[in-house]
Design a protein around this motif. Structure first.
Motif, PDB file in Angstrom:
ATOM      1  N   UNK A   1       0.801  -0.806  -0.082  1.00 58.39           N
ATOM      2  CA  UNK A   1       0.062   0.038   0.100  1.00 58.39           C
ATOM      3  C   UNK A   1       0.679   1.253  -0.068  1.00 58.39           C
ATOM      4  N   UNK A   2       1.982   1.133   0.777  1.00 57.97           N
ATOM      5  CA  UNK A   2       2.750   2.422   1.124  1.00 57.97           C
ATOM      6  C   UNK A   2       3.577   2.372  -0.059  1.00 57.97           C
ATOM      7  N   UNK A   3       4.094   1.194  -0.556  1.00 62.05           N
ATOM      8  CA  UNK A   3       4.619   1.861  -2.304  1.00 62.05           C
ATOM      9  C   UNK A   3       4.153   1.927  -3.750  1.00 62.05           C
TER      10      UNK A   3
ATOM     11  N   UNK B   1       5.544  -5.051  -9.205  1.00 60.79           N
ATOM     12  CA  UNK B   1       7.081  -5.901  -8.918  1.00 60.79           C
ATOM     13  C   UNK B   1       6.820  -6.544  -7.449  1.00 60.79           C
ATOM     14  N   UNK B   2       6.402  -5.138  -6.800  1.00 58.91           N
ATOM     15  CA  UNK B   2       6.351  -5.471  -5.383  1.00 58.91           C
ATOM     16  C   UNK B   2       5.491  -6.191  -5.233  1.00 58.91           C
ATOM     17  N   UNK B   3       4.656  -6.241  -5.729  1.00 62.98           N
ATOM     18  CA  UNK B   3       3.554  -7.427  -5.417  1.00 62.98           C
ATOM     19  C   UNK B   3       4.005  -9.136  -4.950  1.00 62.98           C
TER      20      UNK B   3
ATOM     21  N   UNK C   1      12.674 -17.004 -14.172  1.00 60.68           N
ATOM     22  CA  UNK C   1      12.413 -17.104 -12.853  1.00 60.68           C
ATOM     23  C   UNK C   1      10.722 -17.046 -12.436  1.00 60.68           C
ATOM     24  N   UNK C   2       9.657 -17.005 -11.338  1.00 64.08           N
ATOM     25  CA  UNK C   2       8.700 -17.535 -10.949  1.00 64.08           C
ATOM     26  C   UNK C   2       7.043 -16.221 -11.270  1.00 64.08           C
ATOM     27  N   UNK C   3       8.335 -14.874 -12.109  1.00 63.36           N
ATOM     28  CA  UNK C   3       6.877 -14.312 -12.524  1.00 63.36           C
ATOM     29  C   UNK C   3       6.635 -14.271 -14.190  1.00 63.36           C
TER      30      UNK C   3
END
Length: 254
Positions: A34-36, A116-118, A252-254
């Protein structure tokens, strides 16, 4: 030729400004999604405002409306970004297509940073450090080694030595995070591609500023100019990552 002292004249102010921004950004990253998201939304809104103000300084009311809409749009699907970009292009006095596309790219890149932060703090730190390594190594290598200019008509301060040093720095960061994130060697290649995308974003902004006869996008950040001057590379690197992920090529996992 510039005297050695003049090459580094702006370093102190740049370091202080970058440190303050870094602390605020890191605090937002650590605090959670949320902050990001709020940080990214504010930055995106300010960048859109700067583009609008550069392109049409006499139409500040539409610029403010679009910047608020841009900040709110990070919660919405990508097509909305294109609509906002088109709206910004319409309000521009000149170079409407370029202005609209640039604004849309900013919003897609900012949305990618939120995504990306998620996926985890490590993925976001990876792309941020890729851009920082590109910028820092490019800055010091360019001023220390000098040499031929990369694209003097658009960005007269950028050299080939700084550009290549940035790619090397990005590759090193990619290699480290390939191990940390268990993403494989492909992350090194994506890191270099993201570095190039960030450099192109910086050059695209330089092109726009030259078209409008400006040195900086604004004077909000001492030593760096505007928010766009500071975050253009990061948003375009994130834009590249969004496109790579959409194409299914992200390691990777993304």
């Amino acid at each position: 030729m510039a005297e050695p002292a003049s090459r580094w004249a702006d370093l102190r102010v740049r370091v202080i400004s970058a440190s303050v921004l870094g602390v605020v950004a890191l605090a937002a990253i650590i605090a959670g999604d949320g902050w990001w998201r709020a940080f990214a939304a504010i930055a995106a809104g300010l960048m859109v405002w700067e583009v609008a103000d550069m392109s049409a300084p006499n139409r500040r009311r539409p610029a403010m409306v679009l910047s608020v809409g841009a900040a709110a749009a990070l919660t919405l699907p990508w097509p909305v970004f294109l609509i906002i970009g088109a709206g910004l292009g319409v309000t521009a006095a000149r170079h409407r297509v370029a202005v609209g596309l640039y604004a849309a790219a900013i919003l897609i890149g900012a949305s990618s940073l939120v995504a990306l932060r998620g996926e985890g703090m490590g993925w976001l730190l990876w792309v941020i450090l890729v851009v920082i390594a590109t910028d820092v190594l490019g800055y010091f290598a360019g001023r220390f080694f000098g040499g031929p200019k990369f694209w003097p008509k658009v960005s007269p301060s950028k050299t080939w030595s700084g550009t290549v040093a940035g790619w090397i720095g990005a590759a090193v960061v990619g290699g480290i995070f390939a191990v940390i994130l268990e993403a494989g060697f492909g992350l090194v290649l994506v890191s270099v591609a993201a570095s190039i995308a960030g450099q192109l974003g910086d050059i695209a902004e330089s092109w726009l500023k030259r078209r409008f006869g400006l040195k900086d996008s604004s004077d909000l950040i001492p030593g760096h100019g505007g928010v766009l001057d500071r975050f253009d590379a990061l948003t375009f690197a994130a834009l590249l990552i969004a496109l790579v992920t959409l194409a299914g090529w992200m390691p990777g996992p993304l």
